[in-house]
Write an enzyme that holds these catalytic residues in place. Structure first.
Site, PDB file in Angstrom:
ATOM      1  N   ASP A 586       0.823  -1.206   0.000  1.00 44.82           N
ATOM      2  CA  ASP A 586       0.000   0.000   0.000  1.00 44.82           C
ATOM      3  C   ASP A 586       0.859   1.258   0.000  1.00 44.82           C
ATOM      4  OD1 ASP A 586      -2.314   1.526   0.088  1.00 44.82           O
ATOM      5  OD2 ASP A 586      -3.208   0.346   1.685  1.00 44.82           O
ATOM      6  N   GLU A 589       3.282   5.181  -3.610  1.00 47.40           N
ATOM      7  CA  GLU A 589       3.514   6.301  -4.534  1.00 47.40           C
ATOM      8  C   GLU A 589       4.903   6.968  -4.378  1.00 47.40           C
ATOM      9  OE1 GLU A 589      -0.650   5.394  -4.025  1.00 47.40           O
ATOM     10  OE2 GLU A 589       0.800   6.043  -2.544  1.00 47.40           O
ATOM     11  N   ASP A 667      -7.998   4.338  -3.512  1.00 41.35           N
ATOM     12  CA  ASP A 667      -9.146   4.583  -2.630  1.00 41.35           C
ATOM     13  C   ASP A 667     -10.207   5.405  -3.354  1.00 41.35           C
ATOM     14  OD1 ASP A 667      -7.744   3.199  -0.713  1.00 41.35           O
ATOM     15  OD2 ASP A 667      -6.910   4.985   0.199  1.00 41.35           O
TER      16      ASP A 667
END
Length: 1007
Positions: A586, A589, A667
């Site tokens: 997760d 980025e 998300d």
């Protein structure tokens, strides 16, 4: 020693003009043009279809470290290419492509093998600017000072002319419901819900992959403008200079004030560098005494096109970008240009739209906004208008690189272009077979009992499932990054994994590159200088409990990657008997903090071991994936039955497919527009060369109305209107998810297990179970596609332009696609829609999957079989009942359906119902192996080539090639022929067909 040939051109030029120099060296050539910004242009033949181009405004090309994108590629054979000096031009030829470079300017034009022009550099097509990283972007790192040379580089832009009939695809995954990117703008950076890949493809059957890791832009290279720089502004009464902002909070308190821009886009951390150097705007400029939670805000007035320099634009098209959280609508000139959109307060979204405005003509602007949370974001900016020719050029801008460096990839079709991309960046791994099954997740399972109990309930209900996912926060509250389970909630993690496996499930766990500063893992990494420390230095706290300081590790450092994996191994992998089946990576980025200006995001995630985060801004997820993939494989070191690595990551970058990595779309919101956006996002991501993609089916962030509706139902069992919509949304999203590479339900509360969405008698429940079982019956088909992705560079989720290129209609269709070679999926993206428009390409006839009826009888001719026709197909409005989405099968398709199963390897496919669709010749290669290990790398797999001859109505099975342990040596195929004259409804239990025994030898059957 290589022989170097140097030619000096232009001997009769003026003494004030430098002569072009051409230097060849094997498969490459370096040209010093007479003029233009590029002082050096370099071309290198990679293979028959790929030519590399480098250029710089400096006197020499830089020596660069190994590419993060590239893998080694064997040098082309001598004689497979030529490089010749032909007067005014240098010409590089291969069997598939030709590049012509003008010596006067360095301008490049690319042609295919037949001499047809594919791509031509525009006048002044190469532009360069010296670039120095601003001090505020440099960031901090333990014991590290950024070397001076790493602060300097080049910004560059390359532009190519584009004909009117060209379309562009790829660039990764973006959220504005845009598919064909011709004439559009896209900022390329990584962020939650946004994944940027430096690869663009054209319907002219070529692609460009550029080797740059920095923030990039496709289309307009310039920043979006504040409204007051593009327009004269007038308030709602017509007074020049401002718009009017009206704020009314939940208590009825009202404030009216002037607004010179709408740019409330970023929060301000409490004690940080950003507090000292804020960009204009930001939520700190909101009215201080208005509570935005529950407020209504209106920005209104008039805009008149005129740039801040007083010039009028010669283009009427204005391209806007809206940044928002909460509920928002936008009207321009009395027209609703943005219907209501919503996004949760902590995770705002960006949406693009265009409208035509006439120079000097004043029109009304009205923004209706309802913030929906303690945080609130709203911004409206506009690109400086450009001419149609400029907008539709192929334009790429890179903020910082050592030079311009790109690969031109040509092919006979878009599959060959994608294959060229994977030649450069690495083969896609063959993922475990169970990955193609259903995954259940939620945000989040909080205990060991919830994990085990959820999987047990699936088994009790006989609903197929393969994977259960442990999302974040299984650790003690103040120990993020410890990779350890909180004992009170997970008393025996090893037993939990064992129980999951005993129920024939797989276990995936979330691991972040984030560490709380008090954890031992943080301290160990930081002691080596491998942590980004800007966040803890600025005393930024996250959202958990009282909030904790934290940092992300530097995945660009090979030593840090090894330590990161070792910490995972010692706490999660080897520590739990190597029982973790997959990793959920997760925030890759990396997402150190949400909702910050771009420059501060760079400061928070750098400097890296390789250079500034400005230069290496986009590639973090690839090097992070490298850490886990190579880390897990190092534990096994080639031992027998080594399990395949599998990663799911929220970000992505070029080359990630070689690390057995898939991406999900982050998300996203639980809105119909969010679901529709995933269709275009998934198609462009898939064609970007990374074949496995998925999403949170049902959306992640939930509107309060859906939460309240579920709470009401839990108390009263009353299904109100919001709950009806919630259930239909979940139904349509699950139907959609059946026909993409990853089939996974996930999201915030309300709970996402199907029995928590709707009771058994409800059509939402029935529909999910039907499609889940259909997915498992398709397993022989799906796993063959996965094999093709590795061995043949195949793309599973296929924009129609891949299979029907030449049909102009498909260039802009982003809401239906081919799932493999046979199935055309047409999801429903609107509430209460019970039909939808479907386009049927003309190249073949089409059957309804469910009824077996021929919907379109195309009677294709020989030329159409080559998929190179420009004739249009037919568009029909078709039924789409609540429980079913339209799915069609092309004539000539061969679909192997396996047995009903509750997990992917429950039973072998001893009987395959082989559905064959008449009307065209067809073929299919059945791929099989052991399903979970790396023996396929050693050649231990088998294929069966199956062909159908429509003229003779015969099916031929080729001799089986290859073998592997546990292979079925004998099986049966029940051949079910579907034709216009003899349709059959889909019956996967006992369809009427011709039963054939197959023992691995070639056989032909007359139907």
């Amino acid at each position: 020693m290589k022989r170097i040939k140097i030619l000096v051109s232009g001997l009769l030029l003026s003494s004030t003009m430098m002569a072009a120099v051409v230097q060849t060296n094997g498969n490459n050539v370096t040209i010093t043009p007479d003029g233009g910004q590029a002082k050096v242009v370099y071309l290198e033949v990679i293979n028959n279809q790929i030519i590399r181009v480098r250029a710089t405004s400096k006197d020499a090309l830089p020596v660069k470290p190994a590419s993060l994108i590239r893998v080694p590629v064997a040098a082309p054979a001598k004689g497979s290419y030529t490089i010749t000096d032909e007067g005014d031009n240098v010409v590089v030829r291969t069997q598939k492509v030709k590049a012509v470079v003008q010596k006067a300017t360095g301008q490049i034009t690319f042609f295919d093998a037949s001499g047809k022009q594919l791509l031509k550099e525009a006048q002044e097509g190469k532009k360069f600017w010296d670039f120095t990283v601003p001090e505020r972007e440099l960031g901090m790192k333990t014991g590290y000072t950024v070397p001076e040379e790493q602060k300097h580089g080049l910004s560059w832009q390359m532009k190519f002319d584009s004909p009117d009939d060209e379309a562009f695809y790829g660039l990764g995954q973006h959220q504005s419901e845009e598919f064909n990117m011709k004439g559009k703008n896209e900022d390329l950076f990584q962020y939650n819900t946004k994944v940027s890949i430096p690869f663009v493809l054209s319907n002219k059957n070529y692609g460009l992959l550029w080797d740059s890791y920095s923030y990039c832009r496709f289309g307009n290279p310039n920043d979006y403008l504040q409204l007051n720089r593009a327009f004269k502004l007038y308030d709602k009464s017509g007074k020049e200079g401002h718009l009017t902002g009206t704020y009314i909070d939940a208590r009825g308190k009202k404030l009216v004030r002037d607004e010179d821009s709408i740019y409330y886009e970023y929060g301000t951390p409490e004690k940080s560098l950003i507090a000292q150097q804020t960009d204009n705007g930001g939520i700190k400029n909101f009215p201080k005494d208005i509570n935005l939670m529950g407020a209504t805000v209106t920005y209104e007035g008039f805009i008149e096109p005129q740039l801040s320099n007083g010039k009028l634009s010669n283009s009427p098209l204005y391209q806007f970008i809206l940044y928002y959280s909460g509920y928002v609508k936008v009207y321009i000139g009395g027209n609703e240009v943005v219907p209501e959109r919503w996004r949760t307060a902590w995770n705002p979204n960006a949406y693009k739209f265009s409208t035509e405005l006439q120079p000097g003509k004043r029109v009304q602007l009205r923004i209706e906004w309802r913030p929906d949370g303690g945080e609130a974001y709203c911004g409206l900016r506009v690109a400086e208008p450009r001419s149609k020719q400029e907008r539709e050029q192929l334009s790429i801008w890179s903020e910082m690189a050592k030079d311009m460096d790109y690969y031109f990839i040509a092919g006979d079709n878009l599959d060959q272009v994608v294959s060229g991309y994977r030649t450069l960046t690495g083969k896609a791994s063959l993922y475990p077979k169970w990955v193609l099954g259903f995954w259940q997740s939620r945000e989040r399972y909080k205990t060991q009992d919830e994990i085990e109990g959820t999987l047990a309930e699936f088994r009790k209900r006989h609903i197929p499932i393969d994977n259960i996912v442990q999302d974040w926060n299984y650790w003690p509250e103040d120990q993020w990054g410890s990779h350890q389970f909180e004992a009170s909630r997970y008393p025996n993690p090893q037993q939990m994994l064992d129980n999951v496996h005993q129920m024939h499930g797989r276990f995936m766990i979330s691991v972040w590159p984030k560490f709380y500063c008090n954890t031992d893992n943080y301290k160990e990494l930081d002691a080596k200088g491998w942590m980004y420390i800007q966040s803890p230095t600025d005393d930024i706290h996250d959202w958990v409990g009282p909030g904790y300081t934290n940092g992300f590790y530097d995945a660009y450092d090979p030593g840090a990657r090894k330590m990161f994996w070792r910490q995972m191994d010692e706490n999660l992998y080897s520590a739990l008997g190597k029982g973790v089946d997959a990793w959920w990576m997760d925030a890759s980025e990396p997402n150190v903090r949400d909702c910050t200006p771009m420059w501060y995001r760079k400061a928070l995630s750098g400097p890296t071991a390789l250079g500034t985060s400005t230069e290496y801004f986009n590639a973090y997820s690839t090097v992070n994936a490298d850490a886990i993939y190579n880390g897990q494989r190092s534990v096994w070191k080639g031992k027998l039955n080594e399990p395949r690595v599998f990663l799911l990551t929220r970000s992505g970058f070029a080359g990630e497919q070689r690390y057995s990595t898939a991406t999900w779309s982050g998300d996203i919101g639980t809105r119909w527009e969010d679901m529709r956006a995933q269709m275009t996002a998934g198609l462009n991501y898939s064609i970007s060369g990374i074949p496995f993609w998925g999403m949170d089916q049902g959306g992640f962030c939930v509107e309060n109305r859906y939460v309240a509706a579920q709470q009401l139902y839990d108390r009263t069992k009353v299904e109100n209107e919001d709950l009806k919509e919630w259930r239909e949304l979940q139904t349509r999203w699950n139907q959609f998810g059946t026909f993409i590479p990853l089939f996974r339900s996930h999201g915030q509360w309300p709970l996402r297990e199907i029995w928590n969405i709707a009771p058994e008698e409800h059509p939402a429940y029935k529909s999910f179970v039907y499609y889940d079982k259909l997915r498992y019956r398709l397993m022989p088909y799906l796993y063959s596609l996965a094999g093709w992705a590795h061995f043949k560079d195949y793309t599973l989720m296929r924009p129609l332009v891949m299979d029907f290129n030449g049909d102009r209609e498909v260039e802009n269709i982003g809401n239906q696609w081919m799932f493999g070679p046979a199935l055309m999926a047409c999801p429903v993206g609107y509430y209460k829609a019970r039909n939808r428009s479907v386009y049927f390409p003309a190249q073949c006839s089409w059957y309804d999957l469910y009824t077996g009826e021929m919907i379109i009888d195309a009677k294709p001719n020989v030329s159409s079989l080559m998929f190179n026709v420009s004739s249009s197909g037919r568009r029909l409005v078709v039924d789409a009942p609540y429980e079913q989405i339209p799915v069609y099968v092309r004539a000539g398709a061969i679909i192997p359906f396996g047995p009903e199963m509750e997990w992917s390897d429950e039973k072998p496919a001893e009987l395959i119902h082989l559905y064959v669709y008449a009307g065209q010749d067809g073929s299919f290669q059945l791929y099989e192996d052991e399903g979970t290990n790396y023996n396929y790398e050693k050649g231990k797999y088998a294929t069966i080539d199956i062909t159908y001859d429509d003229a003779t109505r015969t099916v031929s099975f080729g001799a089986r090639k290859g073998q592997f342990a546990g292979m079925l040596k004998n099986r049966q195929f029940n051949i079910v022929l579907i034709s216009k004259e003899h349709p059959q409804p889909l019956n996967l239990d006992n369809p009427s067909g011709k039963l054939v025994s197959y023992n691995g030898k070639a056989i032909t059957i007359k139907l």
